[in-house]
Write an enzyme that holds these catalytic residues in place. Structure first.
Site, PDB file in Angstrom:
ATOM      1  N   GLY A  11      66.304  35.527 -19.389  1.00  0.00           N
ATOM      2  CA  GLY A  11      66.973  36.817 -19.152  1.00  0.00           C
ATOM      3  C   GLY A  11      66.043  37.970 -19.519  1.00  0.00           C
ATOM      4  O   GLY A  11      64.827  37.898 -19.316  1.00  0.00           O
ATOM      5  N   GLN A  12      66.645  39.032 -20.080  1.00  0.00           N
ATOM      6  CA  GLN A  12      65.869  40.234 -20.392  1.00  0.00           C
ATOM      7  C   GLN A  12      64.798  39.958 -21.441  1.00  0.00           C
ATOM      8  O   GLN A  12      63.640  40.345 -21.284  1.00  0.00           O
ATOM      9  CB  GLN A  12      66.809  41.339 -20.918  1.00  0.00           C
ATOM     10  CG  GLN A  12      67.840  41.796 -19.908  1.00  0.00           C
ATOM     11  CD  GLN A  12      67.247  42.758 -18.898  1.00  0.00           C
ATOM     12  OE1 GLN A  12      66.282  42.431 -18.206  1.00  0.00           O
ATOM     13  NE2 GLN A  12      67.814  43.939 -18.805  1.00  0.00           N
ATOM     14  N   GLY A  14      63.763  36.888 -22.486  1.00  0.00           N
ATOM     15  CA  GLY A  14      62.913  35.782 -22.026  1.00  0.00           C
ATOM     16  C   GLY A  14      61.824  36.268 -21.078  1.00  0.00           C
ATOM     17  O   GLY A  14      60.646  35.909 -21.220  1.00  0.00           O
ATOM     18  N   ASP A  33      65.845  28.222 -17.531  1.00  0.00           N
ATOM     19  CA  ASP A  33      67.161  28.887 -17.533  1.00  0.00           C
ATOM     20  C   ASP A  33      68.125  28.061 -16.709  1.00  0.00           C
ATOM     21  O   ASP A  33      67.706  27.391 -15.747  1.00  0.00           O
ATOM     22  CB  ASP A  33      67.049  30.302 -16.950  1.00  0.00           C
ATOM     23  CG  ASP A  33      68.168  31.226 -17.427  1.00  0.00           C
ATOM     24  OD1 ASP A  33      67.878  32.175 -18.166  1.00  0.00           O
ATOM     25  OD2 ASP A  33      69.347  30.971 -17.072  1.00  0.00           O
ATOM     26  N   ASN A  95      78.049  31.269 -27.814  1.00  0.00           N
ATOM     27  CA  ASN A  95      76.640  30.948 -28.056  1.00  0.00           C
ATOM     28  C   ASN A  95      76.455  29.651 -28.858  1.00  0.00           C
ATOM     29  O   ASN A  95      75.422  28.990 -28.718  1.00  0.00           O
ATOM     30  CB  ASN A  95      75.940  32.143 -28.719  1.00  0.00           C
ATOM     31  CG  ASN A  95      75.656  33.239 -27.693  1.00  0.00           C
ATOM     32  OD1 ASN A  95      75.859  33.034 -26.506  1.00  0.00           O
ATOM     33  ND2 ASN A  95      75.197  34.388 -28.146  1.00  0.00           N
ATOM     34  N   THR A 119      68.691  34.093 -30.253  1.00  0.00           N
ATOM     35  CA  THR A 119      70.095  34.229 -29.854  1.00  0.00           C
ATOM     36  C   THR A 119      70.974  34.642 -31.035  1.00  0.00           C
ATOM     37  O   THR A 119      70.870  34.091 -32.127  1.00  0.00           O
ATOM     38  CB  THR A 119      70.593  32.881 -29.269  1.00  0.00           C
ATOM     39  OG1 THR A 119      69.756  32.522 -28.174  1.00  0.00           O
ATOM     40  CG2 THR A 119      72.039  32.977 -28.799  1.00  0.00           C
ATOM     41  N   ASN A 120      71.863  35.592 -30.783  1.00  0.00           N
ATOM     42  CA  ASN A 120      72.794  36.080 -31.814  1.00  0.00           C
ATOM     43  C   ASN A 120      74.137  35.356 -31.781  1.00  0.00           C
ATOM     44  O   ASN A 120      74.482  34.806 -30.756  1.00  0.00           O
ATOM     45  CB  ASN A 120      73.052  37.582 -31.580  1.00  0.00           C
ATOM     46  CG  ASN A 120      71.960  38.436 -32.200  1.00  0.00           C
ATOM     47  OD1 ASN A 120      71.505  38.162 -33.297  1.00  0.00           O
ATOM     48  ND2 ASN A 120      71.553  39.479 -31.490  1.00  0.00           N
ATOM     49  N   HIS A 175      70.958  39.511 -40.298  1.00  0.00           N
ATOM     50  CA  HIS A 175      70.611  40.440 -39.227  1.00  0.00           C
ATOM     51  C   HIS A 175      71.803  41.362 -38.978  1.00  0.00           C
ATOM     52  O   HIS A 175      72.918  40.913 -38.899  1.00  0.00           O
ATOM     53  CB  HIS A 175      70.303  39.610 -37.974  1.00  0.00           C
ATOM     54  CG  HIS A 175      69.803  40.419 -36.826  1.00  0.00           C
ATOM     55  ND1 HIS A 175      69.006  41.523 -36.966  1.00  0.00           N
ATOM     56  CD2 HIS A 175      69.987  40.264 -35.484  1.00  0.00           C
ATOM     57  CE1 HIS A 175      68.709  42.004 -35.766  1.00  0.00           C
ATOM     58  NE2 HIS A 175      69.298  41.253 -34.863  1.00  0.00           N
TER      59      HIS A 175
HETATM   60  N1  APR Z   1      70.760  27.217 -21.196  1.00  0.00           N
HETATM   61  C1  APR Z   1      69.736  28.004 -20.839  1.00  0.00           C
HETATM   62  N2  APR Z   1      69.888  29.296 -20.545  1.00  0.00           N
HETATM   63  C2  APR Z   1      71.118  29.807 -20.610  1.00  0.00           C
HETATM   64  C3  APR Z   1      72.237  29.043 -20.976  1.00  0.00           C
HETATM   65  C4  APR Z   1      72.027  27.678 -21.270  1.00  0.00           C
HETATM   66  N3  APR Z   1      73.019  26.877 -21.615  1.00  0.00           N
HETATM   67  N4  APR Z   1      73.335  29.850 -20.949  1.00  0.00           N
HETATM   68  C5  APR Z   1      72.917  31.071 -20.590  1.00  0.00           C
HETATM   69  N5  APR Z   1      71.588  31.057 -20.379  1.00  0.00           N
HETATM   70  C6  APR Z   1      70.712  32.138 -19.947  1.00  0.00           C
HETATM   71  C7  APR Z   1      71.359  33.106 -18.961  1.00  0.00           C
HETATM   72  O1  APR Z   1      71.373  32.555 -17.642  1.00  0.00           O
HETATM   73  C8  APR Z   1      70.471  34.327 -19.094  1.00  0.00           C
HETATM   74  O2  APR Z   1      69.437  34.359 -18.129  1.00  0.00           O
HETATM   75  O3  APR Z   1      70.344  32.964 -21.048  1.00  0.00           O
HETATM   76  C9  APR Z   1      69.857  34.171 -20.490  1.00  0.00           C
HETATM   77  C10 APR Z   1      70.206  35.304 -21.429  1.00  0.00           C
HETATM   78  O4  APR Z   1      69.609  36.436 -20.942  1.00  0.00           O
HETATM   79  P1  APR Z   1      70.280  37.886 -21.020  1.00  0.00           P
HETATM   80  O5  APR Z   1      71.723  37.776 -20.669  1.00  0.00           O
HETATM   81  O6  APR Z   1      69.437  38.827 -20.245  1.00  0.00           O
HETATM   82  O7  APR Z   1      70.229  38.211 -22.599  1.00  0.00           O
HETATM   83  P2  APR Z   1      69.014  38.795 -23.466  1.00  0.00           P
HETATM   84  O8  APR Z   1      69.083  40.273 -23.457  1.00  0.00           O
HETATM   85  O9  APR Z   1      67.750  38.139 -23.058  1.00  0.00           O
HETATM   86  O10 APR Z   1      69.465  38.310 -24.926  1.00  0.00           O
HETATM   87  C11 APR Z   1      69.573  36.943 -25.243  1.00  0.00           C
HETATM   88  O11 APR Z   1      69.231  37.279 -27.610  1.00  0.00           O
HETATM   89  O12 APR Z   1      69.215  39.196 -28.962  1.00  0.00           O
HETATM   90  C12 APR Z   1      69.941  38.124 -28.488  1.00  0.00           C
HETATM   91  O13 APR Z   1      72.135  39.040 -28.515  1.00  0.00           O
HETATM   92  C13 APR Z   1      71.112  38.583 -27.684  1.00  0.00           C
HETATM   93  O14 APR Z   1      72.123  36.444 -27.821  1.00  0.00           O
HETATM   94  C14 APR Z   1      71.437  37.325 -26.965  1.00  0.00           C
HETATM   95  C15 APR Z   1      70.084  36.724 -26.652  1.00  0.00           C
END
Ligand code: APR
Length: 319
Positions: A11-12, A14, A33, A95, A119-120, A175
């Site tokens: 995601g963002q 990653g 992902d 989560n 992850t939070n 955190h």
């Molecule tokens: N396995 C792999 N990837 C997954 C799964 C899973 N089971 N479930 C969700 N995802 C992926 C989503 O498809 C998405 O692309 O995790 C990614 C999360 O990306 P974003 O929604 O853009 O979140 P992001 O801003 O990257 O933050 C991720 O970090 O700081 C923490 O609070 C934030 O918990 C969040 C995490």
């Protein structure tokens, strides 16, 4: 030999991690992902920037855990991010389920990696990750303190009109809301923050405001973005941890680490300064806390324990 970093979650954060790692030529990158297209699309997009930026590493997108085999480092951002108005605690149920799948994927495919969790809600998710994966505690660590400290330093540098490079600081504890900025370990141009308060170089009210703004750092950005949450500073913080491990830099970094008696805390992850080198978390630095810092640290530990109790209600296997 080229190192390998796998990013679970494209995601963002990653995607930003992948870009930073590429620009630094730190390692080959696997972006994993459940949304396969997102992982593949971002890997290809970043790879295509190599013609301009000149880096020479491999990038691959995937939704197959076998592709993370033999990773040196794994950084986890899989999950749902905090939405405006949502506390970190609200994220817990969803989560936890995601982190269980991720832990199983790592255990099966890359059990020797150094694993950094982003992850939070961080402290509890990293604890669950360690328990679900069974990896050694020195190889499973959470990213939080570097980010909180960086936010604190940024606000201080703006307020004091001092270049951020001239500020050293440290934030301990969990955190977010319960983090503990350490005034005696915050050094601005060779003066501690405590001294600067005494000399009235910064008012107590201003400092209180800065501490509150740091605690709410993620919330403020989430509100502005409307969709998603902070990602540039979290990614930069994760890369610093990965680099210290891969290059055996033995940097002292505040991270969510497993405490087994240190700071009087047993069997819990919380934010403390650690040394990260080629063996993972090589040492936990025990600082002398004054009575106020100790009190705040205990409040923070209680907040982590309370959230862990909620996690154990959701999944009794975390006992
Ligand atoms: N396995 C792999 N990837 C997954 C799964 C899973 N089971 N479930 C969700 N995802 C992926 C989503 O498809 C998405 O692309 O995790 C990614 C999360 O990306 P974003 O929604 O853009 O979140 P992001 O801003 O990257 O933050 C991720 O970090 O700081 C923490 O609070 C934030 O918990 C969040 C995490």
């Amino acid at each position: 030999m080229t190192k390998k970093i796998s990013l679970i979650g494209a995601g963002q954060i990653g995607g930003t991690l992948a870009h930073l790692i590429a620009l630094k030529e730190l390692a080959d990158v696997v972006l994993f992902d459940v949304a396969e297209g997102v992982a593949k699309g971002k890997a290809l997009d970043i790879a295509q920037s190599s013609g301009v930026s000149g880096f020479n590493i491999d990038l691959k997108g995937t939704n197959n855990y076998e592709d993370i085999k033999n990773s040196d480092v794994i950084i986890i951002t899989a999950g749902i991010p905090r939405k405006p108005g949502m506390t970190r605690d609200d994220l817990l149920g969803t989560n936890l389920k995601i982190i269980k799948q991720v832990a199983e994927g790592i255990k099966k495919n890359s059990p020797n990696a150094f694993v950094i969790c982003i992850t939070n809600p961080l402290d509890v998710i990293v604890m669950a990750l360690q328990k679900y994966s069974g990896l050694p505690t020195n190889k499973v660590v959470g990213m939080a303190g570097i980010l909180d400290t960086s936010r604190f330093k940024y606000f201080l540098s703006k307020e004091m009109k001092v270049p951020i490079k001239h500020i050293k600081s440290l934030v301990l504890g969990g955190h977010g809301d319960s983090m503990v900025p350490m005034q005696n370990h915050t050094i601005i141009n060779n003066n501690t923050l405590s001294d600067l308060i005494k000399e009235k170089k910064i008012s107590k009210d201003k400092l209180k405001f800065i501490i509150e703004r740091t605690k709410n750092g993620g919330g403020e950005i989430g509100k502005l973005l409307e969709k998603g949450s902070a990602f540039y500073a979290p990614a930069a913080s994760g890369v610093q941890m990965a680099e210290s491990y891969l290059k055996d830099k033995k940097e002292e970094l505040p991270c969510a680490a497993y405490l087994n008696g240190e700071y009087g805390v047993k069997n819990l992850y919380a934010g403390v300064p650690v040394i990260i080198g080629k063996s993972g978390v090589e040492k936990i630095i025990e600082l002398d806390l004054n009575s106020e810092e100790q009190k705040n640290f205990e409040v923070s530990i209680k907040a982590v324990r309370d959230l862990l109790a909620s996690a154990k209600k959701i999944d009794p296997k975390l006992e």
